[in-house]
Design a protein around this motif. Structure first.
Motif: not given
Length: 191
Positions: A158-167
């Motif tokens: 989830x943290x990786x996705x948050x970084x990728x999506x900028x949220x």
């Protein structure tokens, strides 16, 4: 002795074992042994009766066991609870007796079948996964599919996705929850 007489004798012998569920099998074992003895030239009625009885005894006491037991005098005597001088060592006799008399097996000696290694189960799971992926691609937008596939197929955190999506993590969790609801609703799966 005719075949009909052998059949009658085998039916009479089979009643002795008092096993209605095995009656036909006992008769078959007896008649087969009688016919084999006749082929070998042994036609005396008492010998045929004895051999048919032995074949039925072997069937009901040894062949119906969940494990393969060798058909020899030692296993026959153990099935009858009689003493028999054998050349087998005591450990071998004890194991043979355990396999003949035991109604259960210790868990450490049981081969536990792993359902995950069953090819049918693996195939069904792959088919289920493919149907879920097809439904997700049909129901979700391009961005939603990218998020869902990154999380569950590419195994991103989830943290990786948050970084990728900028949220933040909470927003990603909410988006994933909405995507999951859309897919489960399209598949008519209860939540």
């Amino acid at each position: 002795m005719t075949t009909e007489e052998m059949m009658k004798m085998c039916r009479t012998l089979a009643h002795k074992y008092n096993s209605p569920s095995h009656f036909d099998d006992l008769v078959s074992e007896g008649i087969l042994e009688c016919l084999e003895q006749v082929d070998r030239g042994n036609t005396h009625e008492a010998n045929l009766r004895r051999m048919a009885n032995r074949a039925m005894h072997d069937y009901i006491n040894l062949k119906t066991l969940p494990v393969k037991v060798p058909l020899h005098e030692t296993s026959r005597s153990l099935a009858r609870d009689t003493k028999y001088n054998t050349t087998m060592n005591q450990e071998g006799v004890a194991k043979l007796q355990q396999s003949i008399k035991s109604t259960s097996i210790p868990i450490e000696s049981a081969n536990i079948i792993d359902e995950e290694s069953d090819p049918a189960v693996i195939y069904e799971k792959k088919q289920d996964l493919l149907s879920v992926i097809r439904a997700a691609k049909n129901v979700l937008s391009e961005d939603e599919w990218g998020l869902l596939s990154s999380r569950y197929l590419k195994e991103k955190t989830i943290s990786d996705l948050a970084t990728i999506w900028g949220t933040n993590d909470t927003d990603i969790r909410r988006r994933l929850e909405r995507c999951t609801i859309k897919v489960t609703d399209s598949l008519n799966i209860s939540r």
